[in-house]
Motif scaffolding. Structure first.
Motif, PDB file in Angstrom:
ATOM      1  N   THR A 375      -0.523   6.536  -1.811  1.00 55.81           N
ATOM      2  CA  THR A 375       0.436   5.720  -1.062  1.00 55.81           C
ATOM      3  C   THR A 375      -0.085   4.297  -0.879  1.00 55.81           C
ATOM      4  N   ALA A 376      -1.364   4.188  -0.541  1.00 51.26           N
ATOM      5  CA  ALA A 376      -1.968   2.862  -0.353  1.00 51.26           C
ATOM      6  C   ALA A 376      -1.940   2.062  -1.646  1.00 51.26           C
ATOM      7  N   GLN A 377      -2.226   2.730  -2.776  1.00 54.25           N
ATOM      8  CA  GLN A 377      -2.198   2.037  -4.060  1.00 54.25           C
ATOM      9  C   GLN A 377      -0.789   1.590  -4.419  1.00 54.25           C
ATOM     10  N   ALA A 378       0.192   2.450  -4.135  1.00 55.11           N
ATOM     11  CA  ALA A 378       1.584   2.090  -4.413  1.00 55.11           C
ATOM     12  C   ALA A 378       2.021   0.916  -3.546  1.00 55.11           C
ATOM     13  N   ASP A 379       1.611   0.937  -2.272  1.00 54.29           N
ATOM     14  CA  ASP A 379       1.949  -0.177  -1.376  1.00 54.29           C
ATOM     15  C   ASP A 379       1.307  -1.477  -1.864  1.00 54.29           C
ATOM     16  N   ALA A 380       0.068  -1.379  -2.338  1.00 54.09           N
ATOM     17  CA  ALA A 380      -0.635  -2.568  -2.832  1.00 54.09           C
ATOM     18  C   ALA A 380       0.060  -3.131  -4.069  1.00 54.09           C
ATOM     19  N   ARG A 381       0.496  -2.235  -4.969  1.00 58.78           N
ATOM     20  CA  ARG A 381       1.191  -2.694  -6.175  1.00 58.78           C
ATOM     21  C   ARG A 381       2.523  -3.345  -5.807  1.00 58.78           C
ATOM     22  N   ALA A 382       3.221  -2.756  -4.839  1.00 59.70           N
ATOM     23  CA  ALA A 382       4.501  -3.329  -4.428  1.00 59.70           C
ATOM     24  C   ALA A 382       4.305  -4.700  -3.799  1.00 59.70           C
ATOM     25  N   ALA A 383       3.255  -4.822  -2.970  1.00 60.95           N
ATOM     26  CA  ALA A 383       2.975  -6.107  -2.327  1.00 60.95           C
ATOM     27  C   ALA A 383       2.637  -7.177  -3.376  1.00 60.95           C
ATOM     28  N   ALA A 384       1.846  -6.785  -4.384  1.00 62.81           N
ATOM     29  CA  ALA A 384       1.473  -7.713  -5.430  1.00 62.81           C
ATOM     30  C   ALA A 384       2.702  -8.154  -6.232  1.00 62.81           C
TER      31      ALA A 384
END
Length: 392
Positions: A375-384
């Motif tokens: 989830t954290a990785q997905a959130d980071a990709r979305a933010a980027a």
């Protein structure tokens, strides 16, 4: 997080199905019983409190001298010694055992039992006294400065203790009870709040009450939750249930001697319902039916008047493990288990039950950690991606 397992030791070989034999303090038995729990992989063992029984701090000191890793949960009733003395006693014991001591606070649910030791306060007064008592004990364990305390039951002037716990920040406090007063005081002070084994729905209600009390006390966290059972294992379901019924019949045969041994005259022998709410709740569960949820069996509580943790979990190790995990799922962090064949059951729990529960808890923890990471990785990709879109 890993689940904590607590067993229970006594100073002689006895249970509801085993008539007490030998001296009140059997040193060899205490050594063997403690080592059996350590070898079985228990985290701690409870040492109970009764007005007729040996002093728990001395039992813990002796057992600790004959074990290496095992922790000790010493039951303690506030009111019979000064809180400053209790704080020093437990801190000294904790130092000599290398940080293996925890304290289980039992305010007292039986007026007659309290009066054996000279305590004639009412139940509500006892809980109010316990609140002040724990205020002072915790200050004594943590304060490096002198302090004073002016309460209704205790007054302390310019006190400081130079003996501190081997643990940081202090010795852990467990707290037992099922009344509103217990929730209020335990919700304020307890690191772990201890409940007897009720059906899942009723246990969840109690957990919610404890958490609400912790919130009302202004805590930034909630206590851990301990739930207690008497597992009855068998290699098959049929054999487990055959054993359970044998234990019930033997308990019924022994009940008069058993209750006389503990100096009680309450239901079912004396006709009076037990005074403490925890026992009343177990009897209410028994009145609703013998079998609850996956494996919770109540006739033994009914037979003994629920004079302690007396509900069983019956089945194969796999069935009982899943039943214990059901309680973990609703918030239990500690499982206190003891058997009707105390020594042999402790060994069997270590061989067949604890490994299943621990493996499943570790598996679930790993799955949650992996899901949180994804989830954290997905959130980071979305933010980027959002940042790149804005810059474009």
């Amino acid at each position: 997080m890993p689940v904590e397992f607590i067993g229970m030791i006594g100073t002689k070989d006895q249970s509801e199905i085993r008539h007490a034999a030998g001296p009140v303090i059997d040193r060899d038995y205490v050594r063997r019983f403690s080592r059996a729990h350590e070898d079985a992989g228990f985290d701690r063992v409870l040492i109970g409190y009764a007005s007729t029984q040996p002093d728990g701090t001395q039992v813990a000191a002796y057992a600790a001298a004959h074990t290496e890793r095992l922790g000790f949960l010493v039951a303690h009733r506030p009111g019979f010694v000064a809180p400053t003395l209790a704080a020093r006693t437990f801190a000294t014991l904790d130092q000599f055992t290398g940080g293996r001591i925890a304290v289980h606070i039992i305010t007292g649910g039986s007026n007659s039992e309290q009066r054996h030791d000279g305590d004639f306060l009412t139940k509500d007064e006892r809980y109010a006294r316990t609140d002040e008592y724990l205020d002072i004990v915790k200050l004594a364990w943590t304060s490096d400065e002198r302090f004073s305390y002016d309460g209704k039951y205790y007054q302390v002037e310019d006190f400081v203790s130079y003996v501190k716990s081997d643990q940081q920040p202090r010795i852990r406090l467990y707290f037992g009870g099922s009344s509103e007063a217990a929730y209020r005081v335990g919700g304020k002070h307890a690191d772990t709040f201890a409940l007897w084994g009720e059906p899942l729905a009723e246990t969840k209600q109690q957990i919610d009450s404890v958490n609400a009390a912790a919130d009302a006390a202004g805590r930034g966290d909630v206590p851990g939750i301990s739930v207690s059972f008497r597992p009855i294992l068998g290699p098959t379901e049929e054999l487990a249930w055959e054993r359970a019924h044998r234990i019930l019949e033997t308990t019924k045969e022994n009940i008069e001697a058993f209750r006389a041994q503990w100096g009680t005259k309450t239901w079912p022998l004396g006709g009076d319902q037990p005074e403490n709410v925890g026992s009343q709740r177990l009897l209410a569960a028994a009145a609703k039916g013998e079998l609850h949820d996956r494996a919770l069996w109540t006739p033994l509580a009914a037979a003994t008047g629920a004079g302690g943790n007396s509900t069983a979990l019956v089945g194969t190790p796999e069935t009982v493990a899943q039943a214990l995990l059901d309680y973990v799922d609703i918030g239990a962090t500690t499982l206190l288990i003891r058997g009707y064949d105390p020594y042999d059951d402790a060994i069997d729990y270590g061989r067949y039950l604890l490994p299943i529960v621990r493996e499943e808890v570790a598996k679930r923890d790993a799955e949650r950690a992996a899901a949180a990471k994804a989830t954290a990785q997905a959130d980071a990709r979305a933010a980027a991606a959002n940042a790149q879109a804005v810059s474009a």
